[in-house]
Design a protein around this motif. Sequence first.
Motif, PDB file in Angstrom:
ATOM      1  N   ARG A 175      -3.738   5.555  -0.050  1.00  0.00           N
ATOM      2  CA  ARG A 175      -3.213   4.397   0.676  1.00  0.00           C
ATOM      3  C   ARG A 175      -2.279   3.587  -0.215  1.00  0.00           C
ATOM      4  NH1 ARG A 175      -8.560   3.579   1.880  1.00  0.00           N
ATOM      5  NH2 ARG A 175      -8.517   1.472   0.967  1.00  0.00           N
ATOM      6  N   GLN A 176      -2.660   3.427  -1.479  1.00  0.00           N
ATOM      7  CA  GLN A 176      -1.814   2.666  -2.384  1.00  0.00           C
ATOM      8  C   GLN A 176      -0.486   3.361  -2.603  1.00  0.00           C
ATOM      9  OE1 GLN A 176      -2.181  -0.487  -3.739  1.00  0.00           O
ATOM     10  NE2 GLN A 176      -0.038  -0.043  -4.208  1.00  0.00           N
ATOM     11  N   TYR A 177      -0.541   4.694  -2.779  1.00  0.00           N
ATOM     12  CA  TYR A 177       0.685   5.457  -2.982  1.00  0.00           C
ATOM     13  C   TYR A 177       1.612   5.336  -1.777  1.00  0.00           C
ATOM     14  CZ  TYR A 177       3.392   9.549  -1.801  1.00  0.00           C
ATOM     15  OH  TYR A 177       4.373  10.357  -1.313  1.00  0.00           O
ATOM     16  N   GLY A 200       1.266   3.471   1.369  1.00  0.00           N
ATOM     17  CA  GLY A 200       1.513   2.146   1.916  1.00  0.00           C
ATOM     18  C   GLY A 200       2.184   1.211   0.925  1.00  0.00           C
ATOM     19  N   GLY A 201       1.814   1.323  -0.354  1.00  0.00           N
ATOM     20  CA  GLY A 201       2.462   0.493  -1.360  1.00  0.00           C
ATOM     21  C   GLY A 201       3.944   0.782  -1.460  1.00  0.00           C
ATOM     22  N   SER A 202       4.294   2.058  -1.421  1.00  0.00           N
ATOM     23  CA  SER A 202       5.703   2.435  -1.461  1.00  0.00           C
ATOM     24  C   SER A 202       6.441   1.946  -0.224  1.00  0.00           C
ATOM     25  CB  SER A 202       5.835   3.957  -1.580  1.00  0.00           C
ATOM     26  OG  SER A 202       7.173   4.358  -1.423  1.00  0.00           O
ATOM     27  N   MET A 203       5.819   2.079   0.949  1.00  0.00           N
ATOM     28  CA  MET A 203       6.463   1.633   2.178  1.00  0.00           C
ATOM     29  C   MET A 203       6.667   0.120   2.183  1.00  0.00           C
ATOM     30  SD  MET A 203       7.328   4.163   3.983  1.00  0.00           S
ATOM     31  CE  MET A 203       6.986   5.895   4.271  1.00  0.00           C
ATOM     32  N   TRP A 255      -2.740  -2.666   5.459  1.00  0.00           N
ATOM     33  CA  TRP A 255      -3.277  -1.320   5.667  1.00  0.00           C
ATOM     34  C   TRP A 255      -3.812  -0.736   4.365  1.00  0.00           C
ATOM     35  CZ3 TRP A 255      -1.598   3.457   3.749  1.00  0.00           C
ATOM     36  CH2 TRP A 255      -2.175   4.577   4.341  1.00  0.00           C
ATOM     37  N   VAL A 256      -3.113  -0.939   3.267  1.00  0.00           N
ATOM     38  CA  VAL A 256      -3.572  -0.458   1.960  1.00  0.00           C
ATOM     39  C   VAL A 256      -4.941  -1.039   1.624  1.00  0.00           C
ATOM     40  CG1 VAL A 256      -3.133  -0.569  -0.532  1.00  0.00           C
ATOM     41  CG2 VAL A 256      -1.266  -0.020   1.027  1.00  0.00           C
TER      42      VAL A 256
END
Length: 267
Positions: A207-209, A211-214, A248-249
Motif C-alpha cells: 500500500r505504501q509503495y 498509494g504513496g507513489s500515487m 487508503w495507505v
Amino acid sequence: MTTVYSTDHAAPVLQTHSWRTVANSTAYIIPHLRPDMTILDIGCGPGSISVDLAQRVPSGHVTGIEYVPDPLDEARSLASRHGVTNIEFRVGDIHALPFPDNSFDLVHVHQVLQHIADPIQALREMRRVAKPNGGIVAARESAAFSWYPENPGIETWHAVTERMAKGKGGNPSPGSYIHVWAQEAGFSLERIRKSAGSWCFSTPEERQYWGGSMAERARSSGFAMMALEGGWATAQELESMASGWSEWVADEQGWFGVLHGEIVCFK
C-alpha cells in the motif's frame, strides 16, 4: 512521435516503474524465453524489466528503448549495478522503430500502447521488426481497476486520469481489446494467444509503495502539472486525490487490484 502520455518521468513515476519485474509484470512471456534470444523492450523506462530479461537470456541480447532520454541513465546504472552487459538502451519511436525488418526474436511492450497516438501502427512496427517463423510480439495493458474501501479521492483520481487520457488522444485501459488491435496490425487471429494477469496491493508495504507513489504523483509530477494546465483537474481535486491515496495507505483493510490483458502474437 506523437505521444499522449499523461505524466512524465518524475521520481514518483519512476518509483512505480522500477518495481516492475519479469515475474510480477511479464510472467506470461516466461515460457517463451530462450537463453539466446534477441529482445526489444519498448518503453523500457528505468529498465527494471529490461535488465531482468537480459539476465534470463545470458547468451542473447536486450535492447531497451524509450521515446525520451530522461529515464535511460537510471536504466544504464541499474544494468551496471547488476553486472548485466548484454543490454543497451537508446531513444526510439514505437511508431517508426529504428531497426531493420526481422531483427528480434521477441518484441515486447508493457503498458505502452495505451499511452500512444496510434497503437495499431505501433503493433505493425513491432511485427515488422520481429523475426519470421517464430518471432514473437508481446503486449500487456491494463484493463480494469478495483479498490476497497470506497474512497472519493481515488474515485476522483480514476475519473480524472480516464478523462485526461481520452482528451489527449490516448486509449485508457485497453487490455480487453488489444488482441483486436493486433489483428488489425496484420496478425491472424489463430496466431494471437490471449491471457490475463493482475497486480494486487494490500500489505502495508504494498500500500505504501502504490498509494504513496500515487499521492506524490497528484502533488508533484508531470501528471499534476498537465492536469492543471489542460483544465482536466482543479488544485482542489488534485489534493483530494492525494489525500484519498494517503487515507487508503493508512487503512489496514486497503486493497487495490489491476487487471491486465495480455497477448502473445506469433509472426
